[in-house]
Design an enzyme around this catalytic site. Sequence first.
Site, mmCIF file in Angstrom:
data_model
loop_
_atom_site.group_PDB
_atom_site.id
_atom_site.type_symbol
_atom_site.label_atom_id
_atom_site.label_comp_id
_atom_site.label_asym_id
_atom_site.label_seq_id
_atom_site.Cartn_x
_atom_site.Cartn_y
_atom_site.Cartn_z
ATOM 1 N N CYS A 183 -14.526 -28.289 5.908
ATOM 2 C CA CYS A 183 -13.245 -27.741 5.465
ATOM 3 C C CYS A 183 -12.186 -28.831 5.444
ATOM 4 O O CYS A 183 -12.137 -29.679 6.333
ATOM 5 C CB CYS A 183 -12.833 -26.612 6.412
ATOM 6 N N ASP A 218 -8.225 -7.186 -0.090
ATOM 7 C CA ASP A 218 -7.313 -7.514 1.005
ATOM 8 C C ASP A 218 -8.035 -7.197 2.304
ATOM 9 O O ASP A 218 -8.888 -6.313 2.350
ATOM 10 C CB ASP A 218 -6.038 -6.666 0.959
ATOM 11 N N ASP A 278 -2.611 8.333 -1.506
ATOM 12 C CA ASP A 278 -3.929 8.957 -1.485
ATOM 13 C C ASP A 278 -4.296 9.388 -0.076
ATOM 14 O O ASP A 278 -3.621 9.030 0.883
ATOM 15 C CB ASP A 278 -4.995 7.982 -2.010
ATOM 16 N N CYS A 305 -8.286 -28.260 10.044
ATOM 17 C CA CYS A 305 -9.525 -29.020 10.214
ATOM 18 C C CYS A 305 -9.294 -30.521 10.065
ATOM 19 O O CYS A 305 -10.040 -31.327 10.621
ATOM 20 C CB CYS A 305 -10.577 -28.529 9.229
ATOM 21 N N GLY A 345 1.152 3.602 2.239
ATOM 22 C CA GLY A 345 1.513 4.133 3.552
ATOM 23 C C GLY A 345 0.506 5.161 4.034
ATOM 24 O O GLY A 345 0.444 5.469 5.225
ATOM 25 N N GLY A 346 -0.305 5.666 3.105
ATOM 26 C CA GLY A 346 -1.247 6.723 3.468
ATOM 27 C C GLY A 346 -2.229 6.308 4.550
ATOM 28 O O GLY A 346 -2.461 7.032 5.511
ATOM 29 N N PHE A 347 -2.767 5.104 4.417
ATOM 30 C CA PHE A 347 -3.797 4.679 5.362
ATOM 31 C C PHE A 347 -3.272 4.674 6.792
ATOM 32 O O PHE A 347 -3.928 5.168 7.704
ATOM 33 C CB PHE A 347 -4.328 3.287 4.981
ATOM 34 N N GLN A 384 -11.176 7.590 -4.595
ATOM 35 C CA GLN A 384 -11.776 8.029 -3.343
ATOM 36 C C GLN A 384 -13.062 8.803 -3.682
ATOM 37 O O GLN A 384 -13.602 8.642 -4.765
ATOM 38 C CB GLN A 384 -10.786 8.906 -2.552
ATOM 39 N N CYS A 444 -8.847 -28.096 5.252
ATOM 40 C CA CYS A 444 -7.536 -27.484 5.479
ATOM 41 C C CYS A 444 -6.749 -28.313 6.476
ATOM 42 O O CYS A 444 -7.279 -29.177 7.165
ATOM 43 C CB CYS A 444 -7.668 -26.035 5.953
ATOM 44 N N HIS A 477 -6.626 -21.782 9.397
ATOM 45 C CA HIS A 477 -7.985 -22.156 8.987
ATOM 46 C C HIS A 477 -8.715 -20.973 8.330
ATOM 47 O O HIS A 477 -9.329 -21.130 7.266
ATOM 48 C CB HIS A 477 -8.842 -22.674 10.139
ATOM 49 N N ASP A 493 0.861 -1.183 0.000
ATOM 50 C CA ASP A 493 0.000 0.000 0.000
ATOM 51 C C ASP A 493 0.900 1.237 0.000
ATOM 52 O O ASP A 493 2.124 1.131 -0.003
ATOM 53 C CB ASP A 493 -0.952 -0.038 1.203
ATOM 54 N N GLY A 547 -11.152 3.859 0.643
ATOM 55 C CA GLY A 547 -12.047 4.642 1.496
ATOM 56 C C GLY A 547 -13.350 3.935 1.819
ATOM 57 O O GLY A 547 -14.338 4.570 2.178
#
Lengths: 344, 344
Positions: free
Chosen positions: B284, B246, B114, B289, B62-64, B169, B286, B315, B60, B196
Amino acid sequence: MPVGTQGTVKTVPQDTLETLGAEIILGNTYHLYLRPGHEAIRRMGGLHKFISWPHALLTDSGGFQVFSLNELRKVTDDGVRFRSHLDGSSHFFTPEHSIDVQIALGADIAMAFDECTEYPADRPRAEESLRLTMAWARRSLDHFRAHRHEVPWQQEFEGSAQSLFGIVQGGMHTDLRRQCAERLVEMDFDGYAIGGLSVGEPRELTLEMIAETLPLLPKDKPRYVMGVGYPDEIEQYACMGVDMMDCVLPTRAARHGLLFTSEGRLNIKNKQYAEDQGPPDPACDCMVCCRYSRAYLRHLMQAGEALSGTLNSIHNLAFYLGIMRRVRDSLASASTVGNSGAQI
Amino acid sequence: MPVGTQGTVKTVPQDTLETLGAEIILGNTYHLYLRPGHEAIRRMGGLHKFISWPHALLTDSGGFQVFSLNELRKVTDDGVRFRSHLDGSSHFFTPEHSIDVQIALGADIAMAFDECTEYPADRPRAEESLRLTMAWARRSLDHFRAHRHEVPWQQEFEGSAQSLFGIVQGGMHTDLRRQCAERLVEMDFDGYAIGGLSVGEPRELTLEMIAETLPLLPKDKPRYVMGVGYPDEIEQYACMGVDMMDCVLPTRAARHGLLFTSEGRLNIKNKQYAEDQGPPDPACDCMVCCRYSRAYLRHLMQAGEALSGTLNSIHNLAFYLGIMRRVRDSLASASTVGNSGAQI
């Protein structure tokens, strides 16, 4: 044997332990008795099933934690009253109760309930402590023989059985150690441990106690030194004929950033590793050394990331298990060529 | 995309992420800039090498974090002055600097710098914030085009190149979203994100913003909704045509004992699971599980064991990645039979 205090070798998943070649791990009776409780574990089929570890397991007797985690314990001939370190509740452990708990947990190997003599202990104190340990060994064994069929997996694995090991105490007094070993051997346990070492004594004394005691224990049964040690120590003891050892050191040190390597100890937190792209140990082929750099492991430590404990632990366990593998290989080849220099 | 804030998807080793089928993970520019530092990572060949992840990576801008972790930040047209949450030191991020840092990290995908408009934001505030985001998008892109050849792995992987995505945004104002999307598309980024969202607004509003914005973004470039979401959300958005998402939710919830399952959410700390020998999610397959019980995962949580975070995270990631796999399969088979009901 990696130590899995609360039903987990801290930070390391069971499948990783298998990949590392760990054949047996420990569980701590004291911790598992308090949480989640041995009756719950019995109802779920025993510790193997509960933690999903279909390999060998050993439980200690709970004695060591009862003594080391409890300042307000009260010891009588009957047993030990102590308070839970979790909620302060009062509990009473006797040899019979320790064995009941260990049968419920159902590890492959259970340990007799003993008093781990503190260091230093003068002769009267060591004698008194040993008297208790020997009386408790007898009671542990009698109770175990009367109840071993109650192990939760008895019906599932007919033919296999839980074993009970006796523990040699005696402080740093060789004649007391000898006396204890002889009495325990008479009782005919399935295996024998040397306890009460690595409790603060100088290493020469540890070595002396092992050297004095080991020859008195039958070679055709497992001989186990409890709570040791550093890599060079375990190699030395294994070469002397010790079959089993356990220690939290590889995993505990790992969580604090101390790695054991072929080049010695390495404190991964040191600034000198900040941009070191070499593997933690150039001579190691474990999954951590094959993939990650010192710089990355240092970063994880600095950033307080949990993965740090996992990766450091995996390497240290690989290093410890590698030592044992090499010792076994060298003993095997020594015995093949008829060289009896090394004791097996 | 699992989130690897500080160069690790918390508690999960990289080989496990590979086994889970994760194809791309995130790194957070703000965190990696502060520790270990982007110049150190550049000198070590970039983030892929540093964390040993030879697959796709996205950073990303870094703004967030600059906005969410800093109460004393100062925003000007030029950039943002903020204090490190680690040591209070003062730093200044401009679009150019964010791009420089991201080029040094060398992820496959970098993001334009942003301003993540807060919620709620009235129209004048959203307009002013958007003005900044659009000016910064232009500067990010210009600087990126002038310096993208400085990516640390440029010589090693000739032919492949770092990409830069723009971020739409506009707060919860559909016309501002539209205006922003159109301007960014004119600038011709390698991909487009909708930012946003998931900042506190009701879910219908999130959905409305995505539905309004998505059709304005080119279908032949990746379309990415940032910071979402719950399992049913990501399925819904993916079916609408979103290509990338994400969220820290699967891993963060896991560390707090919240498991996502085919039967809904499950708080593994609940007493009702104390002796539940069933798998976390019966549907599941995985590695967690398949091997461990609810009772064991609950015990690890209760005992404060680090393995708890690892197993729960594995999981939850498997569950999230499984959703995306099913959506992709259903889109692929829909397109095979000429059914254009689902947008691809």
